[in-house]
Enzyme design. Sequence first.
Site, PDB file in Angstrom:
ATOM      1  N   HIS A  92      48.122  13.522 -35.924  1.00 21.21           N
ATOM      2  CA  HIS A  92      48.031  12.058 -35.994  1.00 21.21           C
ATOM      3  C   HIS A  92      47.569  11.604 -37.380  1.00 21.21           C
ATOM      4  CE1 HIS A  92      47.457   8.112 -33.928  1.00 21.21           C
ATOM      5  NE2 HIS A  92      46.600   7.934 -34.925  1.00 21.21           N
ATOM      6  N   GLU A  93      46.509  12.206 -37.894  1.00 24.42           N
ATOM      7  CA  GLU A  93      45.990  11.790 -39.196  1.00 24.42           C
ATOM      8  C   GLU A  93      46.921  12.208 -40.332  1.00 24.42           C
ATOM      9  OE1 GLU A  93      43.606   9.746 -39.354  1.00 24.42           O
ATOM     10  OE2 GLU A  93      43.122   9.907 -37.222  1.00 24.42           O
ATOM     11  N   ASP A 118      45.556   1.843 -33.431  1.00 22.80           N
ATOM     12  CA  ASP A 118      46.603   1.552 -34.414  1.00 22.80           C
ATOM     13  C   ASP A 118      47.541   0.467 -33.902  1.00 22.80           C
ATOM     14  OD1 ASP A 118      45.497   3.575 -35.944  1.00 22.80           O
ATOM     15  OD2 ASP A 118      46.803   5.107 -35.093  1.00 22.80           O
TER      16      ASP A 118
END
Length: 812
Positions: free
Chosen positions: A555-556, A631
């Site tokens: 994800h990052e 997000d």
Amino acid sequence: MPPSPPRPPKFPGSGRPESPNWGVWVMVLLIVGVLAFGFFTPESFGLGPRKENLESFEAQYKAGRVVLNDPKAPVEVVLSENGSEGVIHALVYRKEIQPKVEMTPFALTYSMSLPDRDKPLLNELSGYRVVESPYRTEEGKNVSLIPEGAQKLSVPEFNRLALEGRIAGGKDGIILAEDGNQNVLVGQIVTRIWPAATGDASVDKQRFERVEVPFTLEFQGDRVKQLLGPDTKFKRESGSWGGILLNLLPIVLILVILFFMFRAQSGGARGAMSFGKSRARLISPDKNKVTFKDVAGISEAKEEVWELVEFLRNPEKFRDLGATIPRGVLMVGAPGTGKTLLARAIAGESNASFYSISGSDFVEMFVGVGASRVRDMFEQAKRTAPSLIFIDEIDAVGRQRGYGMGGGNDEREQTLNALLVEMDGFENNSNVIVIAATNRADILDPALLRPGRFDRQVVVNLPDVRGREQILQVHARKVKMAPGVSFERIARGTSGFSGAQLANLVNEAALLAARKGLKEITEAELEEARDKVSWGRERRSLAINERGRRITAVHEAGHAICLLKTPHSEPLHRVTIVPRGGALGMTMWLPSDDKMHQLRSEMLDQLVVAMGGRCAEQIVFGDVTSGATGDIKSATNLARRMVCEFGMSEKLGLIEYGEHQGEVYIARDLGTRSRNYSESTAELIDSEVRFLVDSAYERAMAILTENRDKLDILTEALMEFETLEGSQVMDILEYGEMKNPPARVTPPPMPSEVEEQPGKDDSGHNEKKEAEETRADGAEERKMEEELEQAERAPFSYNPVDEFGKDGGEKK
């Protein structure tokens, strides 16, 4: 001729040292005296007479231990004022004092025909022997039982001696003989010779003690008369002045205590009897060490208020031009921007009297207290003019009148009216300048903001990047900072920080350095403190399995690649999968400067970066997780603002949709909020927002698909090192590897994990060696597990139902 300087005010503590508050000590001593008088008596400490009951006193009386013939200490019987009770006051010999006993024979002859009340009190004797004749036969002769030289007694004398216990009892001591119609009593009189009083108080105190014997006159009065004799005199308590004063003493003490209490409370500014007195505190320059050198980052605000200080120092400079100093200055700004600090700097720089008070100090539960305190505060300021009055949080008392649930007759409004009159009423208070601070200027009464009251409004904004650098330098003077620290870099990474937050950042850095055992604060501690203040402390103790760490890394990595591949995004600063605050991972960027405007292209790139994490999950795992909740929320909010507020939609045009969500204030917003557009427009707004978010998702998907190999490399690097700097991520995207990989940092142990120094125990085992062998075995096992894991990971498959529930929520 130069103007004479203003007379310096008299500040507390500038003269002779204050004398102790004798009133408080007197009050404390009086309270202790009343309590001692009420709860303790002389008998409690063995100082007064000893209390005895009547039976015990009677036994001592018969034993001859009561002093009867001492004129200095006679036996007295005192009755109460109502005559129902009494007390016998007597002096008795102590138990350790014994008398010298002498015996004297006696004889008593009385008629048997006497009435019972006049007969001898034989019942008071311990026993006697009855014989038939007062003669006995010895050698054929009748011999009288009455010895020669025996003392002749009458019946009253015998009774008195019997009551006093002076008749030797027993069958062998008393003989009762019948002689016709007469009875003859023969026995011994006991004479006890006690030590006489010497007149020496210390000696007599060891021989005698005073006793008090309470009794009730109705039931025990006759017994007392019989015991002490018919000539006993009963006297009543005298109403002398001494007794009256003794009875009034507790009341007088209580009144004196109340007097001192009210006096002490009315003397202080916060006394219970000084509701209407001002609570403003006079600030002494000796105690206030803050000057304008300690204020940084708000240069314009400093220039505005510096005129006040300069006018107080040199008023002729302004008066020659016909200028007048502002009557009031209102400092407006967000919390923590330095409004109160600026006021403290004014107090430290000016020679005028400086009074400080909070807006909440005016409002009390009693009617009229606030207005009275306002008047008293200005009276004090006039007496020490020229003077400055600083009112912090003036919105507590200066809210707009005529609104709210309380109607127009509110106690706060009366206080505000008094403040308006004192600032610019019929009287001229030109020598009193009012400085106020608030972060809610929109709710203040218009009459308070007009010229003549608050002539000038000084806006104290959040500091820009240069201001933040100056503030950091000011606070760095108070700590030990390592040379070469770049405050400019820290300032660029603290956009939106107030002065109070920057001060807290420096303090957190000092605490981190102390925790690590460092002698100086380095830039690493400042950055770590910045991250802690912004997002929270690292949570390395959070239990996350290998699959959860990989999800976070993917994800990052998606966020980081999208950030570097979009042309209008900020520079990448750091990527980490270490949980911090409420986030499991974080991608941070470092702005080059503070941006006052934001382009549409920059906002579109922000949407792409926000969608990067979700797109990376879709590409790598073929499914998505719930980790992109934040997000999606931030992307939706930004897209909606672009459409509804910024006019960045071609279909909707340059129109603001929806009511502006400002400060909530009950006096201005009692109704419910409603939309100012139709349902068809709402559908169009939703479609435009969806279009922006979907377009950003497609762009992010294209970027990550094109850089799929870089995504895998960056994911593995995050799994290995957990935290990567922006330059290291750029190396991966450009060269496929890091030229300067980070060192594996071992976090400091928690306080609960700190163990004792290993060594040898009593059995001779080397604990240190055993611990090293255990760690080596564990490292070898972990290495084997990692190799097996890598073998099983190709190809990698992921089923979100294993880790998350079917509805996407976290599995419990």
